[in-house]
Enzyme design. Structure first.
Site, PDB file in Angstrom:
ATOM      1  N   ASP A  70       0.402  -8.874   1.557  1.00 23.03           N
ATOM      2  CA  ASP A  70      -0.607  -7.931   1.032  1.00 23.03           C
ATOM      3  C   ASP A  70      -1.538  -8.713   0.100  1.00 23.03           C
ATOM      4  O   ASP A  70      -1.072  -9.565  -0.663  1.00 23.03           O
ATOM      5  CB  ASP A  70       0.086  -6.800   0.261  1.00 23.03           C
ATOM      6  CG  ASP A  70      -0.791  -5.570   0.142  1.00 23.03           C
ATOM      7  OD1 ASP A  70      -0.392  -4.512   0.656  1.00 23.03           O
ATOM      8  OD2 ASP A  70      -1.888  -5.666  -0.465  1.00 23.03           O
ATOM      9  N   THR A 129     -12.239  -7.379   7.713  1.00 24.86           N
ATOM     10  CA  THR A 129     -10.783  -7.271   7.571  1.00 24.86           C
ATOM     11  C   THR A 129     -10.189  -6.563   8.772  1.00 24.86           C
ATOM     12  O   THR A 129      -9.185  -7.003   9.328  1.00 24.86           O
ATOM     13  CB  THR A 129     -10.428  -6.480   6.287  1.00 24.86           C
ATOM     14  OG1 THR A 129     -11.118  -7.064   5.203  1.00 24.86           O
ATOM     15  CG2 THR A 129      -8.933  -6.496   6.025  1.00 24.86           C
ATOM     16  N   GLY A 166      -3.618  -2.170  -2.475  1.00 24.29           N
ATOM     17  CA  GLY A 166      -2.186  -1.972  -2.727  1.00 24.29           C
ATOM     18  C   GLY A 166      -1.825  -2.453  -4.118  1.00 24.29           C
ATOM     19  O   GLY A 166      -2.666  -3.010  -4.828  1.00 24.29           O
ATOM     20  N   GLY A 220       0.824  -1.207   0.000  1.00 22.19           N
ATOM     21  CA  GLY A 220       0.000   0.000   0.000  1.00 22.19           C
ATOM     22  C   GLY A 220       0.859   1.257   0.000  1.00 22.19           C
ATOM     23  O   GLY A 220       2.087   1.197  -0.067  1.00 22.19           O
ATOM     24  N   PHE A 221       0.176   2.352   0.113  1.00 23.79           N
ATOM     25  CA  PHE A 221       0.858   3.656   0.040  1.00 23.79           C
ATOM     26  C   PHE A 221       1.882   3.829   1.170  1.00 23.79           C
ATOM     27  O   PHE A 221       3.091   3.922   0.919  1.00 23.79           O
ATOM     28  CB  PHE A 221      -0.230   4.745   0.025  1.00 23.79           C
ATOM     29  CG  PHE A 221       0.176   6.069   0.556  1.00 23.79           C
ATOM     30  CD1 PHE A 221       1.270   6.741   0.022  1.00 23.79           C
ATOM     31  CD2 PHE A 221      -0.533   6.660   1.598  1.00 23.79           C
ATOM     32  CE1 PHE A 221       1.649   7.986   0.513  1.00 23.79           C
ATOM     33  CE2 PHE A 221      -0.173   7.897   2.084  1.00 23.79           C
ATOM     34  CZ  PHE A 221       0.930   8.557   1.551  1.00 23.79           C
ATOM     35  N   TYR A 252     -15.617   2.128   9.989  1.00 19.35           N
ATOM     36  CA  TYR A 252     -14.148   2.107   9.984  1.00 19.35           C
ATOM     37  C   TYR A 252     -13.620   2.565  11.347  1.00 19.35           C
ATOM     38  O   TYR A 252     -12.754   1.918  11.943  1.00 19.35           O
ATOM     39  CB  TYR A 252     -13.638   3.017   8.861  1.00 19.35           C
ATOM     40  CG  TYR A 252     -12.146   3.111   8.758  1.00 19.35           C
ATOM     41  CD1 TYR A 252     -11.370   1.980   8.508  1.00 19.35           C
ATOM     42  CD2 TYR A 252     -11.496   4.343   8.889  1.00 19.35           C
ATOM     43  CE1 TYR A 252      -9.995   2.068   8.400  1.00 19.35           C
ATOM     44  CE2 TYR A 252     -10.125   4.439   8.776  1.00 19.35           C
ATOM     45  CZ  TYR A 252      -9.383   3.303   8.536  1.00 19.35           C
ATOM     46  OH  TYR A 252      -8.020   3.402   8.429  1.00 19.35           O
ATOM     47  N   LEU A 300      -0.215  -2.734   8.944  1.00 21.45           N
ATOM     48  CA  LEU A 300      -0.816  -1.637   8.177  1.00 21.45           C
ATOM     49  C   LEU A 300      -1.959  -2.104   7.283  1.00 21.45           C
ATOM     50  O   LEU A 300      -2.641  -1.281   6.675  1.00 21.45           O
ATOM     51  CB  LEU A 300       0.269  -0.970   7.304  1.00 21.45           C
ATOM     52  CG  LEU A 300       1.088   0.171   7.925  1.00 21.45           C
ATOM     53  CD1 LEU A 300       1.835  -0.287   9.163  1.00 21.45           C
ATOM     54  CD2 LEU A 300       2.080   0.724   6.923  1.00 21.45           C
ATOM     55  N   ALA A 327      -1.273   0.259  13.080  1.00 25.21           N
ATOM     56  CA  ALA A 327      -1.652   1.529  12.449  1.00 25.21           C
ATOM     57  C   ALA A 327      -3.135   1.760  12.682  1.00 25.21           C
ATOM     58  O   ALA A 327      -3.975   1.032  12.174  1.00 25.21           O
ATOM     59  CB  ALA A 327      -1.344   1.484  10.961  1.00 25.21           C
TER      60      ALA A 327
END
Ligand code: UDP
Length: 333
Positions: free
Chosen positions: A31, A95, A36, A10-11, A149, A76, A117
């Site tokens: 991942d 998730t 991502g 991912g970022f 979220y 993350l 994170a």
């Protein structure tokens, strides 16, 4: 050091991967490539100390394949992005809650350190100046999918804290406030890549609501070293740390700055929230971090200005290079 990173394609994860490979770590990334991309890991793949596993954090065997034998785990992987969450709240819940539990169990079994994170989203609609780690969380209805979220990440934090308290897991939590930079995609709603892309294409910049809502954007190259320092600090375990930018800016001002800096012919268009997302959508008017805890523990002192951030996002960063505000490339940006 042997490091495992979930969500490493991912970022933020890919920048962290490059940073740790450069520091000499062996890095294993897990991942599922849902948001991502392997493109983000082009440089990493050139390094013999890098290993990639495609799989989901819901699969314990996949998690073990990167976590077993690791000294530390950066967790993350998550379903992120307001657009994605609103469109598919179930994925976010599954998730982000069950996946985190799997990662916590695997990390505990490996005897590794965990960095979780989390997000400023957990503060919800609390608009205090400025939000400290002990501030109240003010969340909207559980039936409004935007808040799933925040609810899931709040549970994740509670899990990590309980694993620390009851099992002695060395777990630290970071709450990221609108981290931005090259490689972040606008596909899931994130405002900076969205507006920069629109400006570059000469399209109208879509500012949602009245544009007076504010955020404090932080630059990925300022945040990544702090993630590592927090994971390495024994005083951090069992605690949460805000990591955010220091300058508050309204989304309308951000859009105007982007148009000006990129010398774009684009106009700015105000789009009602119900058109941008769905009827009943709720945004937060203001989100300002108090970074004192991270500053005192690890010297977190983000320096990259919003103008530098816009310039770097517009330009994209050559793979393998994590720019910081002190990078010579930024001179004059
Ligand atoms: N936003 C916007 N235009 C866009 C995307 C987002 O005006 O094309 C707004 C969004 O409604 C929010 C702010 O920009 O008020 C930040 O959105 P983002 O999704 O980047 O982060 P978050 O909402 O999690 O702070």
């Amino acid at each position: 050091m042997k490091t495992a990173i979930t969500g490493g394609a991912g970022f933020i994860g890919s920048h962290l991967t490059e940073y740790l490979l450069a520091a000499g770590d062996e890095v294993a990334v897990l991942d599922d490539l849902s948001t991502g991309s392997l493109d983000n890991l082009q440089e990493a793949f050139k390094n013999p100390n890098f290993r990639f596993v495609e799989g989901t954090i819901l699969d314990r065997a996949a998690v073990d394949s990167v976590v077993a034998g690791a000294d530390r785990v950066f967790h993350l992987a998550a379903a992120v992005g307001v657009k994605l969450i609103v469109e598919d709240p179930l994925t976010s819940l599954r998730t982000n809650i069950h996946g985190t539990e799997v990662v916590l169990d695997a990390t505990l079994a490996a005897g590794a350190v965990l960095l979780l994170a989390s997000t400023s989203e957990v503060y919800g609609k609390n608009t205090s100046d400025a939000l400290s780690e002990e501030s109240d969380r003010i969340l909207g209805s559980a039936l409004k999918s935007r808040w799933t979220y925040a609810a899931a990440k709040g549970i994740d934090e509670a899990f990590a804290y309980a694993y620390w308290k009851e099992y002695g897991l060395r777990a630290a939590i970071v709450r990221l406030f609108n981290t931005v930079g090259p490689r972040q995609t606008g596909r899931y709603g994130m405002v900076v890549p969205n507006l920069v892309g629109q400006a570059q294409r000469g399209e109208a910049l879509t500012v949602f609501g009245d544009g007076r809502q504010t955020r404090c954007f932080s630059y990925v190259a300022d945040v990544v070293p702090a993630l590592v320092k927090i994971a390495e600090n024994t005083e951090a375990y069992g605690k949460a740390f805000n990591l955010g930018g220091t300058n508050e800016i309204s989304i309308l001002d951000l859009a105007e700055r982007i148009v000006e800096l990129l010398d774009s012919p684009s106009t700015i268009s105000l789009v009602p929230y119900e058109q941008a997302y769905a009827p009943g959508y709720e945004d937060m008017r203001r989100r300002v971090p108090d970074n004192t805890k991270a500053r005192e523990l690890v010297g977190f002192n983000p320096k990259t200005t919003i103008d530098q951030i816009i310039a770097n996002v517009a330009q994209g960063t050559p793979a393998g290079m994590v720019r910081s505000s002190s990078s010579p490339e930024l001179a004059g940006a």
